[in-house]
Design a protein around this motif. Structure first.
Motif, PDB file in Angstrom:
ATOM      1  N   THR A 285       0.975  -1.188  -0.014  1.00  0.00           N
ATOM      2  CA  THR A 285       0.051  -0.086  -0.046  1.00  0.00           C
ATOM      3  C   THR A 285       0.873   1.205  -0.198  1.00  0.00           C
ATOM      4  N   LEU A 286       0.448   2.260  -0.802  1.00  0.00           N
ATOM      5  CA  LEU A 286       1.121   3.406  -0.732  1.00  0.00           C
ATOM      6  C   LEU A 286       0.251   4.486  -0.120  1.00  0.00           C
ATOM      7  N   LEU A 287       0.796   5.263   1.125  1.00  0.00           N
ATOM      8  CA  LEU A 287      -0.210   6.282   2.084  1.00  0.00           C
ATOM      9  C   LEU A 287       0.324   7.520   1.317  1.00  0.00           C
ATOM     10  N   TYR A 288      -0.457   8.045   0.449  1.00  0.00           N
ATOM     11  CA  TYR A 288      -0.346   9.416  -0.212  1.00  0.00           C
ATOM     12  C   TYR A 288      -0.857  10.521   0.852  1.00  0.00           C
ATOM     13  N   THR A 289       0.148  11.604   0.852  1.00  0.00           N
ATOM     14  CA  THR A 289      -0.451  12.608   1.392  1.00  0.00           C
ATOM     15  C   THR A 289      -1.528  13.454   0.478  1.00  0.00           C
ATOM     16  N   HIS A 290      -1.224  13.454  -0.692  1.00  0.00           N
ATOM     17  CA  HIS A 290      -1.952  13.971  -1.739  1.00  0.00           C
ATOM     18  C   HIS A 290      -2.276  12.627  -2.689  1.00  0.00           C
TER      19      HIS A 290
ATOM     20  N   PRO B 100      -4.907   6.518   0.742  1.00  0.00           N
ATOM     21  CA  PRO B 100      -4.133   5.314   0.577  1.00  0.00           C
ATOM     22  C   PRO B 100      -4.565   4.593  -0.863  1.00  0.00           C
ATOM     23  N   ALA B 101      -3.548   3.844  -1.319  1.00  0.00           N
ATOM     24  CA  ALA B 101      -3.919   3.143  -2.573  1.00  0.00           C
ATOM     25  C   ALA B 101      -3.004   1.804  -2.814  1.00  0.00           C
ATOM     26  N   GLU B 102      -3.651   0.846  -3.104  1.00  0.00           N
ATOM     27  CA  GLU B 102      -2.914  -0.491  -3.797  1.00  0.00           C
ATOM     28  C   GLU B 102      -1.823   0.012  -4.648  1.00  0.00           C
ATOM     29  N   THR B 103      -0.551  -0.678  -4.469  1.00  0.00           N
ATOM     30  CA  THR B 103       0.572  -0.145  -5.130  1.00  0.00           C
ATOM     31  C   THR B 103       0.434  -0.393  -6.815  1.00  0.00           C
ATOM     32  N   ASP B 104      -0.103  -1.702  -6.853  1.00  0.00           N
ATOM     33  CA  ASP B 104      -0.216  -1.977  -8.423  1.00  0.00           C
ATOM     34  C   ASP B 104       0.707  -1.532  -9.163  1.00  0.00           C
ATOM     35  N   ASP B 105       0.406  -0.665 -10.299  1.00  0.00           N
ATOM     36  CA  ASP B 105       1.394  -0.087 -11.408  1.00  0.00           C
ATOM     37  C   ASP B 105       1.431   1.303 -11.018  1.00  0.00           C
ATOM     38  N   LEU B 106       1.206   1.765  -9.898  1.00  0.00           N
ATOM     39  CA  LEU B 106       1.321   3.261  -9.691  1.00  0.00           C
ATOM     40  C   LEU B 106       2.698   3.750  -9.662  1.00  0.00           C
ATOM     41  N   LEU B 107       3.625   3.004  -9.263  1.00  0.00           N
ATOM     42  CA  LEU B 107       4.933   3.517  -9.308  1.00  0.00           C
ATOM     43  C   LEU B 107       5.434   3.495 -10.758  1.00  0.00           C
ATOM     44  N   ALA B 108       5.212   2.634 -11.597  1.00  0.00           N
ATOM     45  CA  ALA B 108       5.652   2.425 -13.063  1.00  0.00           C
ATOM     46  C   ALA B 108       4.845   3.718 -13.832  1.00  0.00           C
ATOM     47  N   ARG B 109       3.472   3.927 -13.407  1.00  0.00           N
ATOM     48  CA  ARG B 109       3.122   5.175 -13.972  1.00  0.00           C
ATOM     49  C   ARG B 109       3.668   6.439 -13.646  1.00  0.00           C
ATOM     50  N   TYR B 110       4.031   6.644 -12.484  1.00  0.00           N
ATOM     51  CA  TYR B 110       4.744   7.844 -12.026  1.00  0.00           C
ATOM     52  C   TYR B 110       6.167   8.070 -12.681  1.00  0.00           C
ATOM     53  N   GLU B 111       6.901   6.883 -12.885  1.00  0.00           N
ATOM     54  CA  GLU B 111       7.946   6.895 -13.597  1.00  0.00           C
ATOM     55  C   GLU B 111       7.894   7.432 -15.120  1.00  0.00           C
TER      56      GLU B 111
END
Length: 305
Positions: free
Chosen positions: A222-227, A230-241
């Motif tokens: 889980t990624l705990l965003y200030t903005h 919370p969100a499941e990590t899934d492909d969010l890091l790849a998206r931000y990359e």
């Protein structure tokens, strides 16, 4: 989710964790704070300071007395994350304030931080409260590899300087989660996607991409965003990359087309697609700040070549 809403985080393996919409810039679903109901209770992130009473009320709603709060942890000293720290410390007299050692002097004496923030955000300052200085003895300085012991939880500190040199992310292994600061971008729950955050004056693309890799190596569920939230990590890091270099490239292309940086900013404000998510004003303000940060990075890169 509306401004002032508090809910228990049940994403992934998370327990003992609550999230509050602190209504940054009078915009719902943009900025929040977390309450970790650990053996040593903690607040992670503190908002702009304007709605610090909402955080204090939420602490009580979770069942934590103000005098029992032991940790106020901020991921970095940008005032949308640390603006409320002094206000909370004043009311929660037994809490230590945890911050990276580079940022600590700015919590003890926020005058330069305020000056720089006003220059970066211009008329958005109306949404901020004046930060309260925190006594040195209340501040715990941390750096990469340190651990904040919360008893049944802990916050493992990982330096993430791409957004700002004083930024860290906090890993909570018990929850298989990471408080991401701005290292993973801005999560937009309405879109289930991420967008860029590249404010002046210290955004650095390559370091920011290295921070994404740091998060990937931690491999949280889980990624705990200030903005924002919370969100499941899934492909969010790849998206931000992908999002980050595409954004910087779009700013560079606009500079080549228009030649004048103010024209670049105006163009990117017109092109923003976030007005339907936040508000027309907040979307334009966000585009302006992010464009200025990317332009500053391009200047730095070109000088360094």
């Amino acid at each position: 989710m509306a401004i002032g809403d508090l809910f228990e985080v049940q994403t992934g393996s998370c327990e003992d964790l609550y999230f509050l919409d602190v209504g940054m810039y009078d915009t719902p679903s943009y900025g929040g704070a977390y309450i970790l109901d650990a053996e040593r209770p903690a607040v992670v992130e503190t908002g702009l300071g304007t709605r610090h009473q909402d955080i204090l009320d939420a602490i009580e709603q979770v069942g934590i007395a103000h005098e029992d709060l032991e940790v106020i942890a901020v991921t970095h000293v940008h005032l949308d994350h640390a603006g409320g720290a002094g206000h909370l410390a004043r009311e929660c007299e037994n809490a230590e304030v945890v911050v990276h050692d580079i940022g600590a002097p700015h919590l003890a004496d926020p005058s330069r931080l305020v000056e720089g923030t006003k220059a970066a955000i211009e008329d958005q300052w109306q949404f901020y409260a004046e930060p309260i200085p925190i006594p040195h003895e209340r501040i715990r300085e941390v750096s990469d590899g340190d651990v904040v012991d919360l008893g049944d939880h802990e916050l493992r500190v990982h330096h993430a300087p791409g957004h700002a040199p004083h930024q860290v992310v906090f890993e909570d292994p018990a929850n298989d989660a990471v408080f991401t600061a701005d290292a993973a971008g801005i999560y937009v729950p309405q879109l289930d996607d991420v967008v860029e955050t590249t404010p002046p004056a210290q955004f650095h693309l390559e370091k920011a991409l290295a921070d994404v890799e740091t998060l990937r190596e931690l491999d949280p569920e889980t990624l705990l965003y200030t903005h924002f939230g919370p969100a499941e990590t899934d492909d969010l890091l790849a998206r931000y990359e992908t999002v980050l270099p595409e954004w910087v490239a779009s700013v560079e292309a606009a500079r080549e087309e228009f030649g004048d940086d103010e024209a670049v900013i105006e163009h990117l404000q017109r092109e923003t697609e976030m007005a339907d998510v936040w508000s027309e004003r907040k979307a334009r303000d966000e585009a302006r700040v992010n464009a200025r940060g990317a332009l500053g990075y391009l200047d730095y890169r070109d000088r360094d070549q």
